[in-house]
Design a protein around this motif. Structure first.
Motif, PDB file in Angstrom:
ATOM      1  N   PRO A  90       0.858  -1.197   0.000  1.00 47.80           N
ATOM      2  CA  PRO A  90       0.000   0.000   0.000  1.00 47.80           C
ATOM      3  C   PRO A  90       0.891   1.243   0.000  1.00 47.80           C
ATOM      4  O   PRO A  90       2.003   1.219   0.552  1.00 47.80           O
ATOM      5  CB  PRO A  90      -0.780  -0.123   1.311  1.00 47.80           C
ATOM      6  N   PHE A  91       0.426   2.317  -0.593  1.00 49.25           N
ATOM      7  CA  PHE A  91       1.277   3.492  -0.731  1.00 49.25           C
ATOM      8  C   PHE A  91       0.468   4.779  -0.599  1.00 49.25           C
ATOM      9  O   PHE A  91      -0.749   4.792  -0.768  1.00 49.25           O
ATOM     10  CB  PHE A  91       1.989   3.483  -2.090  1.00 49.25           C
ATOM     11  N   GLU A 124      -4.453  17.222 -21.268  1.00 45.25           N
ATOM     12  CA  GLU A 124      -4.616  15.830 -20.837  1.00 45.25           C
ATOM     13  C   GLU A 124      -3.584  15.474 -19.774  1.00 45.25           C
ATOM     14  O   GLU A 124      -3.902  14.784 -18.789  1.00 45.25           O
ATOM     15  CB  GLU A 124      -4.495  14.883 -22.028  1.00 45.25           C
ATOM     16  N   ILE A 125      -2.353  15.922 -19.961  1.00 42.53           N
ATOM     17  CA  ILE A 125      -1.297  15.679 -18.978  1.00 42.53           C
ATOM     18  C   ILE A 125      -1.633  16.396 -17.673  1.00 42.53           C
ATOM     19  O   ILE A 125      -1.443  15.858 -16.578  1.00 42.53           O
ATOM     20  CB  ILE A 125       0.072  16.143 -19.521  1.00 42.53           C
ATOM     21  N   LEU A 126      -2.148  17.617 -17.789  1.00 42.01           N
ATOM     22  CA  LEU A 126      -2.552  18.367 -16.603  1.00 42.01           C
ATOM     23  C   LEU A 126      -3.634  17.626 -15.829  1.00 42.01           C
ATOM     24  O   LEU A 126      -3.573  17.538 -14.593  1.00 42.01           O
ATOM     25  CB  LEU A 126      -3.062  19.752 -17.015  1.00 42.01           C
ATOM     26  N   GLU A 127      -4.608  17.072 -16.521  1.00 39.92           N
ATOM     27  CA  GLU A 127      -5.679  16.337 -15.846  1.00 39.92           C
ATOM     28  C   GLU A 127      -5.151  15.098 -15.137  1.00 39.92           C
ATOM     29  O   GLU A 127      -5.632  14.735 -14.063  1.00 39.92           O
ATOM     30  CB  GLU A 127      -6.778  15.965 -16.849  1.00 39.92           C
ATOM     31  N   LEU A 128      -4.154  14.439 -15.746  1.00 37.16           N
ATOM     32  CA  LEU A 128      -3.518  13.296 -15.073  1.00 37.16           C
ATOM     33  C   LEU A 128      -2.888  13.739 -13.759  1.00 37.16           C
ATOM     34  O   LEU A 128      -3.036  13.076 -12.733  1.00 37.16           O
ATOM     35  CB  LEU A 128      -2.451  12.677 -15.979  1.00 37.16           C
ATOM     36  N   LEU A 131      -2.936  13.993  -7.758  1.00 38.12           N
ATOM     37  CA  LEU A 131      -2.939  14.759  -6.510  1.00 38.12           C
ATOM     38  C   LEU A 131      -4.181  14.458  -5.691  1.00 38.12           C
ATOM     39  O   LEU A 131      -4.113  14.287  -4.470  1.00 38.12           O
ATOM     40  CB  LEU A 131      -2.873  16.262  -6.804  1.00 38.12           C
ATOM     41  N   LYS A 132      -5.310  14.404  -6.347  1.00 37.47           N
ATOM     42  CA  LYS A 132      -6.580  14.187  -5.665  1.00 37.47           C
ATOM     43  C   LYS A 132      -6.699  12.792  -5.079  1.00 37.47           C
ATOM     44  O   LYS A 132      -7.192  12.605  -3.961  1.00 37.47           O
ATOM     45  CB  LYS A 132      -7.736  14.443  -6.637  1.00 37.47           C
ATOM     46  N   GLU A 133      -6.229  11.781  -5.824  1.00 35.39           N
ATOM     47  CA  GLU A 133      -6.473  10.390  -5.451  1.00 35.39           C
ATOM     48  C   GLU A 133      -5.370   9.758  -4.605  1.00 35.39           C
ATOM     49  O   GLU A 133      -5.631   8.840  -3.829  1.00 35.39           O
ATOM     50  CB  GLU A 133      -6.678   9.541  -6.717  1.00 35.39           C
ATOM     51  N   HIS A 134      -4.133  10.219  -4.732  1.00 36.18           N
ATOM     52  CA  HIS A 134      -3.010   9.463  -4.168  1.00 36.18           C
ATOM     53  C   HIS A 134      -2.118  10.250  -3.210  1.00 36.18           C
ATOM     54  O   HIS A 134      -1.140   9.689  -2.710  1.00 36.18           O
ATOM     55  CB  HIS A 134      -2.152   8.891  -5.297  1.00 36.18           C
ATOM     56  N   ILE A 156      -6.720  22.165  -2.744  1.00 40.94           N
ATOM     57  CA  ILE A 156      -6.604  20.945  -1.936  1.00 40.94           C
ATOM     58  C   ILE A 156      -6.003  21.281  -0.573  1.00 40.94           C
ATOM     59  O   ILE A 156      -6.487  20.833   0.477  1.00 40.94           O
ATOM     60  CB  ILE A 156      -5.749  19.889  -2.648  1.00 40.94           C
ATOM     61  N   PHE A 157      -4.943  22.094  -0.587  1.00 37.39           N
ATOM     62  CA  PHE A 157      -4.260  22.502   0.637  1.00 37.39           C
ATOM     63  C   PHE A 157      -5.224  23.229   1.576  1.00 37.39           C
ATOM     64  O   PHE A 157      -5.284  22.935   2.783  1.00 37.39           O
ATOM     65  CB  PHE A 157      -3.075  23.399   0.276  1.00 37.39           C
ATOM     66  N   ASN A 158      -5.978  24.181   1.050  1.00 40.31           N
ATOM     67  CA  ASN A 158      -6.902  24.952   1.878  1.00 40.31           C
ATOM     68  C   ASN A 158      -7.982  24.069   2.487  1.00 40.31           C
ATOM     69  O   ASN A 158      -8.396  24.271   3.636  1.00 40.31           O
ATOM     70  CB  ASN A 158      -7.542  26.074   1.053  1.00 40.31           C
TER      71      ASN A 158
END
Length: 287
Positions: free
Chosen positions: A87-88, A162-166, A171-174, A244-246
């Motif tokens: 797990p990570f 597309e790269i930006l969305e990745l 950031l959101k998921e991991h 995300i930080f806020n």
């Protein structure tokens, strides 16, 4: 499970979560690394530097060594967890892209050991020349490239929405914490809470603060706009990271802890150089 270039599979070694610190250059990561070295034992830390690699390589460690790891840190892109069957979670620090590129340029000039130093110096590259040259993946949307996990696949000026969305999705998921360099103390407290760090070992003295760079106010508007042009995706990612930080900051209610670390860190910083034992004892006595 991941097969490396030698067709060797790194098997599961533990059920504990392995932490990855994705250190984006010139975002305050060196200071953060000094804190990590006090939070973890040396055999629990794996340091990686694959910033300039065209291929990502698996760590050369025995199963016994791998089983002791708690954190992997360094210059590598998102996805390095694939070399480990555990797990990570990740954390990183984002910085205003214009400030980060300026800092990176002057760091290269200041440090003769840097891989790009001789090229920049021998060609007498200005800041504008450096940004337009494409000699560094970090001069053009570097934060987006590394956080997308595609930095070895993307050529100069080839970043895309597309790269930006990745990168945003990663950031959101991991990422357990998305820190902001300009909010270092707040980011540090979020990391302390999320990773259960020892507060006393979070005190720090800033590392690798450049003293050769000119003020941002003295850089021509034309140059600043050029940096923005080549880092438009990083700018959007940076503002996404701030959101995300806020949200993390609001959920965790960290204001008191931030005031506390600012107070004790001033004692630590002001006295450590002259009276290190006194600084440590005062902080340990009252924290």
């Amino acid at each position: 499970m991941f097969i490396d270039e030698k067709n060797m599979v790194i098997e599961p070694t533990a059920n504990s979560t392995l932490i990855f610190f994705l250190h984006l250059p010139k975002t305050g990561g060196t200071t953060l690394n000094s804190i990590l070295k006090r939070q973890y034992l040396s055999h629990q830390i794996l340091s990686i530097d694959q910033q300039f690699n065209t291929t990502i390589q698996a760590p050369q460690m025995s199963k016994a060594e791998l089983s002791k790891l708690k954190i992997v840190k360094g210059h590598f892109s998102f996805g390095y967890h694939q070399f480990f069957s555990r797990p990570f979670t990740y954390f990183t620090m984002l910085r205003n892209p214009v400030d980060r590129v300026i800092s990176d340029y002057y760091h290269i000039i200041r440090v003769p050991q840097h891989k790009l130093h001789n090229q920049v110096i021998s060609q007498n590259m200005s800041l504008e020349d450096y940004v337009c040259s494409g000699i560094s993946r970090m001069s053009e949307n570097g934060q987006t490239k590394f956080l997308s996990g595609k930095h070895t696949e993307i050529g100069f000026n080839q970043c895309s929405s597309e790269i930006l969305e990745l990168a945003k999705n990663n950031l959101k998921e991991h990422f357990i914490v998305v820190g902001i360099t300009e909010k270092f103390n707040e980011s540090l407290i979020l990391l302390k809470r999320a990773l259960k760090w020892d507060f006393k070992k979070c005190l720090y003295i800033k590392q690798r603060v450049g003293n050769n760079r000119i003020s941002k106010n003295d850089i021509p508007i034309k140059t600043l706009k050029l940096i923005q042009k080549y880092n438009q995706f990083d700018l959007e990612l940076y503002h996404y990271g701030i959101d995300i930080f806020n949200e993390l900051k609001e959920i965790n209610e960290i204001d008191f802890q931030v005031k506390k670390i600012i107070f004790f860190n001033k004692i630590y910083r002001d006295y450590y150089a002259k009276l290190p034992n006194f600084a440590k004892s005062i902080c340990q006595q009252f924290i």
